[in-house]
Design a protein around this motif. Structure first.
Motif, PDB file in Angstrom:
ATOM      1  N   ARG A  66      21.042  -0.633 -33.337  1.00  0.00           N
ATOM      2  CA  ARG A  66      20.199  -0.015 -32.304  1.00  0.00           C
ATOM      3  C   ARG A  66      19.657  -1.065 -31.331  1.00  0.00           C
ATOM      4  O   ARG A  66      19.497  -0.778 -30.136  1.00  0.00           O
ATOM      5  N   ILE A  67      19.390  -2.265 -31.832  1.00  0.00           N
ATOM      6  CA  ILE A  67      18.991  -3.344 -30.922  1.00  0.00           C
ATOM      7  C   ILE A  67      20.122  -3.623 -29.938  1.00  0.00           C
ATOM      8  O   ILE A  67      19.906  -3.703 -28.724  1.00  0.00           O
ATOM      9  N   ALA A  68      21.354  -3.767 -30.453  1.00  0.00           N
ATOM     10  CA  ALA A  68      22.485  -4.076 -29.576  1.00  0.00           C
ATOM     11  C   ALA A  68      22.773  -2.936 -28.601  1.00  0.00           C
ATOM     12  O   ALA A  68      23.053  -3.172 -27.413  1.00  0.00           O
ATOM     13  N   LEU A  69      22.701  -1.704 -29.071  1.00  0.00           N
ATOM     14  CA  LEU A  69      22.948  -0.559 -28.184  1.00  0.00           C
ATOM     15  C   LEU A  69      21.927  -0.495 -27.060  1.00  0.00           C
ATOM     16  O   LEU A  69      22.210   0.057 -25.989  1.00  0.00           O
ATOM     17  N   GLY A  70      20.769  -1.091 -27.289  1.00  0.00           N
ATOM     18  CA  GLY A  70      19.748  -1.104 -26.252  1.00  0.00           C
ATOM     19  C   GLY A  70      20.004  -2.061 -25.117  1.00  0.00           C
ATOM     20  O   GLY A  70      19.333  -1.982 -24.074  1.00  0.00           O
ATOM     21  N   HIS A  71      20.993  -2.969 -25.287  1.00  0.00           N
ATOM     22  CA  HIS A  71      21.215  -3.928 -24.201  1.00  0.00           C
ATOM     23  C   HIS A  71      22.661  -4.119 -23.782  1.00  0.00           C
ATOM     24  O   HIS A  71      22.917  -4.734 -22.745  1.00  0.00           O
ATOM     25  N   VAL A  72      23.640  -3.617 -24.523  1.00  0.00           N
ATOM     26  CA  VAL A  72      25.032  -3.834 -24.093  1.00  0.00           C
ATOM     27  C   VAL A  72      25.320  -3.171 -22.752  1.00  0.00           C
ATOM     28  O   VAL A  72      26.200  -3.609 -22.011  1.00  0.00           O
ATOM     29  N   GLY A  73      24.591  -2.118 -22.424  1.00  0.00           N
ATOM     30  CA  GLY A  73      24.768  -1.469 -21.131  1.00  0.00           C
ATOM     31  C   GLY A  73      23.685  -1.809 -20.122  1.00  0.00           C
ATOM     32  O   GLY A  73      23.623  -1.194 -19.056  1.00  0.00           O
ATOM     33  N   ARG A  74      22.848  -2.784 -20.455  1.00  0.00           N
ATOM     34  CA  ARG A  74      21.769  -3.199 -19.555  1.00  0.00           C
ATOM     35  C   ARG A  74      22.282  -4.309 -18.639  1.00  0.00           C
ATOM     36  O   ARG A  74      22.493  -5.434 -19.062  1.00  0.00           O
ATOM     37  N   GLU A  75      22.451  -3.988 -17.394  1.00  0.00           N
ATOM     38  CA  GLU A  75      23.089  -4.925 -16.462  1.00  0.00           C
ATOM     39  C   GLU A  75      22.139  -6.022 -15.978  1.00  0.00           C
ATOM     40  O   GLU A  75      22.583  -7.136 -15.695  1.00  0.00           O
ATOM     41  N   PHE A  76      20.866  -5.711 -15.880  1.00  0.00           N
ATOM     42  CA  PHE A  76      19.897  -6.675 -15.362  1.00  0.00           C
ATOM     43  C   PHE A  76      18.711  -6.786 -16.322  1.00  0.00           C
ATOM     44  O   PHE A  76      18.350  -5.800 -16.963  1.00  0.00           O
ATOM     45  N   PRO A  77      18.108  -8.008 -16.419  1.00  0.00           N
ATOM     46  CA  PRO A  77      18.476  -9.257 -15.767  1.00  0.00           C
ATOM     47  C   PRO A  77      19.814  -9.771 -16.280  1.00  0.00           C
ATOM     48  O   PRO A  77      20.236  -9.423 -17.377  1.00  0.00           O
ATOM     49  N   ASN A  78      20.446 -10.623 -15.490  1.00  0.00           N
ATOM     50  CA  ASN A  78      21.778 -11.104 -15.812  1.00  0.00           C
ATOM     51  C   ASN A  78      21.918 -12.535 -15.333  1.00  0.00           C
ATOM     52  O   ASN A  78      21.407 -12.891 -14.281  1.00  0.00           O
ATOM     53  N   ALA A  79      22.616 -13.337 -16.110  1.00  0.00           N
ATOM     54  CA  ALA A  79      22.769 -14.752 -15.788  1.00  0.00           C
ATOM     55  C   ALA A  79      24.232 -15.164 -15.799  1.00  0.00           C
ATOM     56  O   ALA A  79      24.689 -15.855 -16.704  1.00  0.00           O
ATOM     57  N   PRO A  80      25.003 -14.794 -14.774  1.00  0.00           N
ATOM     58  CA  PRO A  80      26.401 -15.233 -14.685  1.00  0.00           C
ATOM     59  C   PRO A  80      26.492 -16.594 -13.993  1.00  0.00           C
ATOM     60  O   PRO A  80      27.127 -16.755 -12.955  1.00  0.00           O
ATOM     61  N   GLY A  81      25.818 -17.596 -14.556  1.00  0.00           N
ATOM     62  CA  GLY A  81      25.714 -18.900 -13.901  1.00  0.00           C
ATOM     63  C   GLY A  81      24.466 -18.990 -13.056  1.00  0.00           C
ATOM     64  O   GLY A  81      23.927 -20.067 -12.847  1.00  0.00           O
ATOM     65  N   LEU A  82      24.016 -17.884 -12.533  1.00  0.00           N
ATOM     66  CA  LEU A  82      22.743 -17.774 -11.841  1.00  0.00           C
ATOM     67  C   LEU A  82      22.129 -16.456 -12.271  1.00  0.00           C
ATOM     68  O   LEU A  82      22.826 -15.554 -12.727  1.00  0.00           O
TER      69      LEU A  82
END
Length: 336
Positions: free
Chosen positions: A14-30
């Motif tokens: 349930r922890i993982a399901l709460g963030h695998v679809g959470r796009e932001f915040p995001n750090a793709p190098g920035l």
């Protein structure tokens, strides 16, 4: 000794399901803080766009796939199945593979993200359901691309990277070895063994200068765990006695004391919860590989688990990845 229960597995899922679809915040190098930013993570990575960064998304999908296989009837199982079905599509995986064709991506996520992607593939290959086999087939396009990169990189990687963060070559070798039986290139097994022997075979009297303030891996223990994978038992016992000669006395003491985490809102300091979990994983692996030392090693594992398990979701800086390391620590017996 603490074990993974259905209740804990459900919590982790349930922890993982709460963030695998959470796009932001995001750090793709920035760091990207919202949909108004110029580059949308989901456009770059149609499968692994959530969980703050690419590698955390990959190992969160590993967590979900493993828990679904191990506990197919827990409460979170239907949601896991629905998510993985929506994630592992031919179109999404092709989009992930297309990213590797962009300029300046040769070292993208090397070696940490590569290793977790291959760990995920190995887990999917272990699924014996029609959907699991379908997901494994779909993901092979992407995993094969990283396998080719790995086989090209190992011969030119003259030196190991001895850190407690993403660059750790010892940690990567352990995860790569899980995938090796499924590799398209039959030479991967020997390539991994050769790399481990070259990088670590002659190491002696490890100073264990750790933890550093951003470690989520123990450079000393993860190297020992790596060598436990590649050496026959008598050879490993001799190597370990030379590398960490005082383990039977629970020394170096710094390895046996859980790291203190002063601020879980800080993304680097939050790494130290991961260090405690990954140390527990290593101690348990070493206890199996060196049974004469099992007592103090298992006790150390329990202390580290007790320090970290209550804090998996205290703040998003840990929440987006720590459950994967908790699962690794608690449920790795059948994968060693």
């Amino acid at each position: 000794m603490q074990r993974l229960t259905p209740e804990l597995a459900d919590r982790f899922a349930r922890i993982a399901l709460g963030h695998v679809g959470r796009e932001f915040p995001n750090a793709p190098g920035l760091v990207l803080n919202g949909p108004h930013d110029e580059i949308r993570p989901r456009a770059l990575h149609p499968v692994f766009y959530g969980s703050f960064d690419w590698h955390s998304s990959v190992h969160s999908h590993w967590l979900l796939a493993r828990i679904l296989r191990r506990f197919p009837v827990i409460g979170a199982a239907p949601a896991i199945r629905t998510w993985l079905e929506s994630a592992f599509t031919p179109q999404g995986v092709a989009g992930e593979a297309a990213y590797l064709d962009r300029p300046q991506t040769a070292a993208f996520e090397r070696p940490y993200g590569w290793a977790w992607l291959m760990m995920l593939q190995a887990e999917l290959e272990a699924h014996q359901t029609p959907e699991g086999r379908r997901w494994a087939r779909t993901m092979r396009l992407l995993t094969s691309a990283f396998e080719r990169r790995l086989m090209a990189w190992l011969p030119i990687a003259t030196y190991p990277v001895r850190v407690g963060t993403h660059g750790s070559t010892a940690f990567a070798l352990i995860l790569f070895s899980r995938y090796a039986p499924h590799a398209a290139d039959a030479g991967l097994v020997s390539a991994l063994r050769d790399a481990a022997a070259s990088w670590y075979g002659g190491d002696r009297d490890c100073p264990a200068w750790e933890p550093s303030g951003a470690d989520f891996l123990s450079p000393a223990l993860v190297e020992a765990a790596c060598m436990a994978d590649v050496l026959p038992a008598p050879d490993f016992a001799a190597w370990l006695a030379a590398f960490l000669p005082d383990l039977e006395r629970s020394e170096p003491e710094v390895l046996f004391s859980p790291a203190l985490v002063s601020d879980r809102r800080d993304p680097q300091i939050a790494h130290l919860d991961g260090l405690n979990l990954s140390r527990a994983w290593c101690f348990r692996r070493l206890a199996r590989a060196a049974p004469a030392l099992a007592g103090p090693l298992r006790q150390a594992a329990e202390r580290h688990l007790e320090a970290a398990l209550p804090h998996l979701a205290d703040d998003y800086m840990g929440e987006h990845w720590l459950a994967s390391f908790a699962l690794l620590a608690l449920d790795d017996d059948d994968a060693g």
